[in-house]
Write a protein that holds these residues in place. Structure first.
Motif, PDB file in Angstrom:
ATOM      1  N   ALA A   1      61.368  51.706  17.811  1.00 11.86           N
ATOM      2  CA  ALA A   1      60.711  52.227  19.006  1.00 11.86           C
ATOM      3  C   ALA A   1      59.542  51.288  19.311  1.00 11.86           C
ATOM      4  N   GLU A   2      59.022  51.374  20.500  1.00 12.46           N
ATOM      5  CA  GLU A   2      58.009  50.397  20.880  1.00 12.46           C
ATOM      6  C   GLU A   2      56.801  50.431  19.948  1.00 12.46           C
ATOM      7  N   GLU A   3      56.046  49.356  20.010  1.00 11.94           N
ATOM      8  CA  GLU A   3      54.863  49.191  19.192  1.00 11.94           C
ATOM      9  C   GLU A   3      53.934  50.406  19.284  1.00 11.94           C
ATOM     10  N   SER A   4      53.067  50.484  18.299  1.00 13.59           N
ATOM     11  CA  SER A   4      52.096  51.569  18.283  1.00 13.59           C
ATOM     12  C   SER A   4      51.385  51.690  19.624  1.00 13.59           C
ATOM     13  N   LEU A   5      51.222  52.919  20.030  1.00 16.67           N
ATOM     14  CA  LEU A   5      50.528  53.150  21.295  1.00 16.67           C
ATOM     15  C   LEU A   5      49.046  53.368  21.061  1.00 16.67           C
ATOM     16  N   LEU A   6      48.646  53.236  19.794  1.00 16.12           N
ATOM     17  CA  LEU A   6      47.283  53.598  19.448  1.00 16.12           C
ATOM     18  C   LEU A   6      46.582  52.427  18.777  1.00 16.12           C
ATOM     19  N   PRO A   7      46.118  51.460  19.560  1.00 16.67           N
ATOM     20  CA  PRO A   7      45.572  50.252  18.932  1.00 16.67           C
ATOM     21  C   PRO A   7      44.207  50.450  18.263  1.00 16.67           C
ATOM     22  N   VAL A   8      43.454  51.460  18.687  1.00 14.62           N
ATOM     23  CA  VAL A   8      42.086  51.582  18.167  1.00 14.62           C
ATOM     24  C   VAL A   8      41.862  52.956  17.523  1.00 14.62           C
ATOM     25  N   TYR A   9      41.219  52.930  16.363  1.00 15.82           N
ATOM     26  CA  TYR A   9      40.922  54.166  15.651  1.00 15.82           C
ATOM     27  C   TYR A   9      39.408  54.215  15.427  1.00 15.82           C
ATOM     28  N   VAL A  10      38.756  55.260  15.908  1.00 16.59           N
ATOM     29  CA  VAL A  10      37.294  55.341  15.795  1.00 16.59           C
ATOM     30  C   VAL A  10      36.926  56.270  14.636  1.00 16.59           C
ATOM     31  N   CYS A  11      36.235  55.714  13.641  1.00 15.89           N
ATOM     32  CA  CYS A  11      35.881  56.503  12.452  1.00 15.89           C
ATOM     33  C   CYS A  11      34.409  56.913  12.546  1.00 15.89           C
TER      34      CYS A  11
ATOM     35  N   LEU B   1      37.012  51.169  14.441  1.00 13.67           N
ATOM     36  CA  LEU B   1      35.585  51.064  14.766  1.00 13.67           C
ATOM     37  C   LEU B   1      34.848  52.057  13.896  1.00 13.67           C
ATOM     38  N   VAL B   2      33.947  51.550  13.055  1.00 16.99           N
ATOM     39  CA  VAL B   2      33.236  52.451  12.160  1.00 16.99           C
ATOM     40  C   VAL B   2      31.865  52.761  12.759  1.00 16.99           C
ATOM     41  N   VAL B   3      31.680  54.039  13.084  1.00 15.84           N
ATOM     42  CA  VAL B   3      30.416  54.469  13.669  1.00 15.84           C
ATOM     43  C   VAL B   3      29.666  55.245  12.582  1.00 15.84           C
TER      44      VAL B   3
END
Ligand code: HAM
Length: 422
Positions: A320-330, A379-381
């Motif tokens: 199936a197509e590539e991940s639709l979720l390129p960014v993960y905010v922690c 992204l680590v906040v």
């Protein structure tokens, strides 16, 4: 209480739904590029519509329809899309507005069949219909369009089967030839075929019963009784298919299970054995008498439908197509949760798909989920970062990490995603 899905009706969890959508989008692209407009008709139609078109004596009408009565009206949850589209075509007098009409549709269909791999009681079709063009060029172009759609999906190893039933007279003539040929052997046929000898003898050619095969193999062919315009139509179809480079087999036993067809019939079978009972992914044909029979002006028509679930099976392991979720905010620590939510919202507003993790768990656990989600950037906040006006950007693909000033964040994410995209 143990409530489960109705037998033969499937849930599409997100991975399956993504595959289904991929098929639908490829279909939509192909059809719109060829000048087809989308039609959406109700799931429920008067029962009489299906009885009149698909026909008594067919499995669909005799055994498989989900029919019920409400407010004294006999209703059926549609087993297919052609009849409803034809009803809409007539009801809205579309013929008066244009001479040739091209429609496509996608949606759920319902047949109470015996469920097995590739055969369900709720399934989905993508289909197309053309009204107003009687010629074999139209048939050839439609078949080529189906092949193009399958190729677009990456199903290149499917085989096109074509046959011609001739018009109503040829069909009646052939029916008699077949009955005359089979009647002396009637007791040796399967019980189903014996019943069909009276009700719908052409369907016997489609029988899978072992005892019928010998008789089917040596039965007279409909192509042997085609003559005049019917024959010329079929020859025209074959000529145009050849010009278009569409490989096909003339399958003299192809009859199809619905009664409305005349002249061109076609099916596409997946070469792969993964489909079980349902190796036929596409079925279609010409039905030049339906619109007139339903009370509309005599209008030739042809169409096809493909089974969505079968196409998905034929795609097999194709990713199936590539991940639709390129960014993960922690978010690290309670005070970082609100700022992390704001970063997530701003990224989405800028068109970047992302998920925010505000569960308050360890960074390790959050990064584990980021990886599982296929994120390219985390992204680590954290409280420390916030105090310094930065966010830590972990490029999970490049194994790098840098602090990025909050004001630069969007540009930085965009730049990295653009770089990482092959
Ligand atoms: P059909 O051959 O009955 O034709 O169905 C078309 C396709 O729908 C099949 O080839 C198969 O892929 C899928 N299909 C049918 N029944 C099931 C099932 N129980 N489970 C899963 N998939 C299924 C028609 O429906 C016609 N309306 C096609 C057409 C359009 N002819 C003219 N215009």
């Amino acid at each position: 209480m143990n409530l489960r899905a109705v037998k033969g009706m499937n849930d599409f969890l997100p991975t399956d739904a993504r595959q289904a959508r991929r098929v639908e989008e490829a279909f939509r692209r192909t059809m719109e590029r060829a000048g087809f407009g989308e039609v959406r008709t109700p799931l429920v139609e008067p029962t009489a519509l299906f009885v009149r078109t698909i026909g008594e004596g067919t499995d669909v009408v005799d055994k498989e329809m989900y029919s019920f009565t409400r407010h004294d009206e006999g209703l059926t949850i549609r087993p297919e899309g052609t009849a409803g589209a034809a009803r809409a075509y007539i009801e809205h007098k579309v013929h008066a507005a244009e001479t040739v009409t091209k429609w496509f549709y996608t949606g759920a269909m319902f047949r109470a069949e015996r469920p097995q791999r590739g055969r369900y009681r709720q399934f989905h079709q993508v289909g197309g219909e053309i009204y107003g063009d009687p010629g074999p060029a139209c048939d050839a172009e439609l078949i080529a369009l189906v092949v193009e759609f399958l190729a677009d999906l990456g199903i290149g190893d499917a085989v096109v089967h074509v046959n011609s039933l001739g018009g109503p007279e040829a069909r009646a003539r052939y029916r008699q030839v077949l009955v005359d040929y089979l009647t002396p052997h009637a007791e040796k046929l399967s019980a189903d075929s014996q019943r069909r000898l009276a009700s719908n003898p052409l369907r016997i050619l489609d029988s899978k019963a072992k005892e019928d095969q010998e008789w089917i193999a040596s039965a007279p062919r409909i192509s042997d009784v085609l003559e005049g315009e019917d024959l010329a139509h079929f020859e025209g179809l074959k000529k145009h298919l050849a010009a278009l480079g569409v490989a096909y087999v003339h399958d003299t036993q192809l009859v199809r299970g619905l009664d409305y067809y005349g002249r061109t019939l076609f099916e596409v079978k997946a070469a792969k054995e993964i489909l079980g009972a349902g190796s036929t992914v596409v079925g279609g044909g010409r039905y030049d008498t339906m619109i007139g029979d339903l009370g509309g002006p005599a209008t030739p028509a042809i169409g096809f439908a493909a089974g969505l679930e079968r196409l998905v099976l034929a795609l097999g392991e194709q990713k199936a197509e590539e991940s639709l979720l390129p960014v993960y905010v922690c978010a690290l620590g309670e005070s970082a949760v609100s700022p992390a939510l704001v970063i997530g919202r701003d990224l989405r507003r800028a068109g970047v798909a992302c998920e925010v993790d505000g569960r308050g768990q360890s960074l390790k656990s959050q990064l584990r989920r980021a990886n599982a989600r296929g994120a390219r950037i985390a992204l680590v906040v954290g409280e420390g970062e916030l105090a310094r006006g930065v966010v830590q950007l972990k490029d999970l693909a490049a194994h790098e990490q840098v602090d990025v000033a909050s004001a630069e964040l969007l540009a930085s994410v965009h730049a990295r995603l653009a770089k990482a995209t092959p």
